[in-house]
Design an enzyme around this catalytic site. Structure first.
Site, short mmCIF file in Angstrom:
data_model
loop_
_atom_site.label_atom_id
_atom_site.label_comp_id
_atom_site.label_asym_id
_atom_site.label_seq_id
_atom_site.Cartn_x
_atom_site.Cartn_y
_atom_site.Cartn_z
N HIS A 284 0.86 -1.20 0.00
CA HIS A 284 0.00 0.00 0.00
C HIS A 284 0.89 1.23 0.00
CE1 HIS A 284 -3.16 2.82 1.13
NE2 HIS A 284 -4.01 1.88 0.77
N ASP B 194 -8.01 -5.02 -0.31
CA ASP B 194 -8.48 -5.88 -1.41
C ASP B 194 -8.15 -7.34 -1.23
OD1 ASP B 194 -7.62 -3.11 -3.40
OD2 ASP B 194 -9.65 -3.85 -3.06
C1 SDX Z 1 -6.09 0.26 -3.03
O1 SDX Z 1 -4.21 4.68 -1.97
C2 SDX Z 1 -5.22 4.09 -1.41
O2 SDX Z 1 -5.69 4.48 -0.37
C3 SDX Z 1 -5.81 2.94 -2.20
C4 SDX Z 1 -6.86 2.10 -1.49
C5 SDX Z 1 -8.13 2.88 -1.25
O3 SDX Z 1 -8.87 2.54 -0.31
O4 SDX Z 1 -8.45 3.79 -2.07
O5 SDX Z 1 -6.36 1.64 -0.25
C6 SDX Z 1 -7.26 0.89 -2.34
O6 SDX Z 1 -5.80 0.63 -4.14
C7 SDX Z 1 -5.28 -0.77 -2.30
C8 SDX Z 1 -4.06 -1.27 -3.15
C9 SDX Z 1 -4.56 -2.36 -4.11
N1 SDX Z 1 -3.48 -2.75 -5.04
C10 SDX Z 1 -2.87 -3.93 -4.98
O7 SDX Z 1 -3.07 -4.77 -4.09
C11 SDX Z 1 -1.88 -4.18 -6.12
C12 SDX Z 1 -0.58 -4.75 -5.55
N2 SDX Z 1 0.11 -3.71 -4.78
C13 SDX Z 1 1.09 -2.92 -5.44
O8 SDX Z 1 1.02 -2.78 -6.81
C14 SDX Z 1 1.59 -1.72 -4.66
O9 SDX Z 1 1.83 -2.16 -3.38
C15 SDX Z 1 0.74 -0.47 -4.62
C16 SDX Z 1 0.38 -0.02 -5.98
C17 SDX Z 1 -0.49 -0.70 -3.81
C18 SDX Z 1 1.57 0.61 -3.94
O10 SDX Z 1 2.64 0.88 -4.76
P1 SDX Z 1 3.73 1.99 -4.39
O11 SDX Z 1 3.37 2.73 -3.15
O12 SDX Z 1 4.01 2.80 -5.62
O13 SDX Z 1 4.96 1.16 -3.98
P2 SDX Z 1 6.07 0.65 -4.97
O14 SDX Z 1 5.45 0.13 -6.22
O15 SDX Z 1 7.11 1.72 -5.09
O16 SDX Z 1 6.67 -0.61 -4.16
C19 SDX Z 1 7.75 -0.48 -3.23
C20 SDX Z 1 8.52 -1.78 -3.36
C21 SDX Z 1 8.95 -2.11 -4.79
O17 SDX Z 1 10.07 -2.93 -4.72
P3 SDX Z 1 11.59 -2.26 -4.82
O18 SDX Z 1 11.60 -1.46 -6.12
O19 SDX Z 1 11.73 -1.39 -3.59
O20 SDX Z 1 12.54 -3.45 -4.85
O21 SDX Z 1 7.66 -2.88 -2.97
C22 SDX Z 1 7.46 -3.75 -4.08
C23 SDX Z 1 7.83 -2.96 -5.31
O22 SDX Z 1 8.25 -3.82 -6.36
N3 SDX Z 1 6.06 -4.12 -4.07
C24 SDX Z 1 5.60 -5.34 -4.32
C25 SDX Z 1 4.21 -5.27 -4.13
N4 SDX Z 1 3.87 -4.02 -3.77
C26 SDX Z 1 5.02 -3.32 -3.75
N5 SDX Z 1 6.23 -6.51 -4.68
C27 SDX Z 1 5.43 -7.57 -4.87
N6 SDX Z 1 4.08 -7.59 -4.69
C28 SDX Z 1 3.45 -6.45 -4.33
N7 SDX Z 1 2.13 -6.46 -4.16
#
Ligand code: SDX
Length: 428
Positions: free
Chosen positions: A307, A364
């Protein structure tokens, strides 16, 4: 805490006011930055460090896993309030008295019709259309049938637009699902409550009366509360920026629905179920999917994990996980997917990749398990998220317009070609 922040650029010092929120959050007000520094701007892709507004609606603390609507904790609201009370609270700022709630509910019921010509638009969609695309189109189309744009300076006008969309949106949600499944389009029943109505419109069979199941009513009521607002998330920011051009409420909401559809945002609840199903088909091989999620060369992410703000447990995920156990138990549903989800969660919470990045289950991760147990098709999961988030979008749009916020227009840092003379085609 000093009331000023100082920035030094090329030996010049610039001061900017510091603002402190009611929860002691600190913000640097850089409204004067570009003007006072002859054009310097900040840059922050994804706005990870940038506040877009001041808001009094929802507070969340990602480090502590705190979420409050208008000061009330999500745990108390999920346990003690019903969805319509939370809708009123988010939009108007206070929990309603019984009289206020009764009037709110009857004003909504008075508008619980949709122009029959909307069905012609719905008919034009193929059954294969994703419900989120249909819902966004129908919500935008409502403007054609109810063209009165919202005069934000008129309390009555604003109130009427709000109760109108609260009345019609659940009908569009139900019609979107029924269209896909070839079912006749149903209206609600004014003798029913808001959530009961949603279930009847979605599930009533043409040949029999719909019998309410209190387990489903309570589960949906709680899920809608938990999804109702989440400060400046992607879709809410979309609604606010669309509305900042003074586009109407319905079309601003339609833009939010489109943003919510993305699998990184609200579309994740559908992606989680598809992922869990794939793991089940794979013989429950969670380790393979954990490895894929950690492999930088693999675009696969562990859907429902991580998140932007929560670097601790998403408080909603905790409540939904508990509710999933209760609902499946009450319904007598055995779903191996729930066990796979719990196994995946346990593994991830013990895996350094996830622990180091503070990746926890989000809202989710478990919600789809309840939706599925309720008989809601997986392609409708994000539509249910939109139904829950509707009051939050409305509240944020209303706050933005009532505060007369300026049109949203971010700056950029240009990194393209510098000026060059035109080259005729022979010379290219
Ligand atoms: C919602 O913002 C809100 O409030 C949203 C929400 C709401 O109520 O409106 O809460 C609803 O959208 C919840 C999120 C639902 N999405 C998912 O579950 C999709 C999977 N999650 C990710 O794609 C990710 O965690 C996000 C999009 C939710 C957040 O992404 P960020 O904040 O841009 O973080 P990032 O992509 O920079 O990740 C940081 C690190 C990265 O690795 P490094 O580059 O540091 O090595 O964490 C890794 C990412 O690759 N990472 C994951 C991951 N989420 C982050 N690796 C594997 N699986 C994941 N799910």
């Amino acid at each position: 805490m000093s009331d000023k922040a100082t920035l030094e650029i090329n030996g010049e010092k610039y001061e900017f006011p510091i603002k402190i929120g009611t929860e002691n959050e600190v913000a640097i007000d850089i409204k004067s930055l570009r003007g006072s520094t002859n054009g310097v701007i900040t840059i922050d892709p994804g706005y990870k460090n940038t506040g877009s507004c001041e808001s009094a609606i929802t507070f969340l603390d990602g480090e502590k896993g705190i979420l409050r609507y208008r000061g009330y904790s999500i745990e108390e609201l999920a346990e003690k309030a019903d969805f319509l009370e939370v809708v009123y609270l988010l939009i108007f700022g206070e929990l309603p008295t019984q009289d206020q709630l009764d009037k709110f509910e009857s004003d909504i019921k008075e508008r619980s019709m949709v122009d029959d010509d909307v069905k012609k638009i719905l008919d034009a969609f193929p059954k294969s259309a994703h419900p989120m695309g249909v819902l966004s189109s129908l919500t935008s189309a409502l403007t054609a049938f109810y063209p009165s744009s919202v005069d934000v300076n008129s309390e009555d006008d604003m109130y009427n637009a709000i109760v109108r969309i609260l009345a019609k949106f659940p009908i569009l949600v139900a019609w979107t699902m029924r269209k896909k499944h070839g079912l006749p389009l149903e209206y609600g029943d004014d003798n029913l409550g808001y959530v009961e109505n949603v279930l009847k419109m979605m599930f009533k069979k043409p040949s029999s009366d719909y019998e309410q199941n209190p387990i489903l009513v309570n589960a949906l009521d709680k899920l809608l509360i938990l999804h109702a607002d989440h400060e400046q998330n992607c879709s809410t920011s979309t609604v606010r920026i669309a509305g900042s051009s003074h586009a109407g409420l319905f079309v601003s909401l339609a833009s939010g629905i489109s943003a919510l559809w993305g699998p990184l945002h609200g579309g994740a609840n559908q992606a989680v179920l598809e992922m869990l199903e794939a793991i089940k088909q794979d013989g429950g091989d969670t380790k393979k999917y954990m490895a894929k999620a950690k492999d930088k060369n693999d675009p696969f992410r562990l859907m429902g994990f991580g998140h932007r703000v929560y670097k601790n447990f998403d408080p909603r995920a905790k409540i939904i996980k508990k509710a999933a156990d209760e609902v499946l138990n009450d319904l007598g549903v055995e779903d191996p997917i729930l066990d796979i989800a719990k196994g995946l969660e346990k593994e991830a919470l013990e895996d350094p990749y996830f622990v180091d990045r503070k990746l926890y289950p989000n809202v989710d991760f478990y919600s789809g398990i309840i939706y599925r147990a309720m008989g809601i098709p997986v392609e409708m999961f994000t539509v249910m998220f939109a139904l829950g988030r509707l009051p939050g979008w409305i509240a944020q749009w209303r706050e933005m317009r009532m505060r007369n916020e300026p049109i949203g227009r971010p700056r950029q840092l240009y990194i393209g070609a510098t000026h060059r003379p035109f080259k005729s085609i022979e010379k290219r």
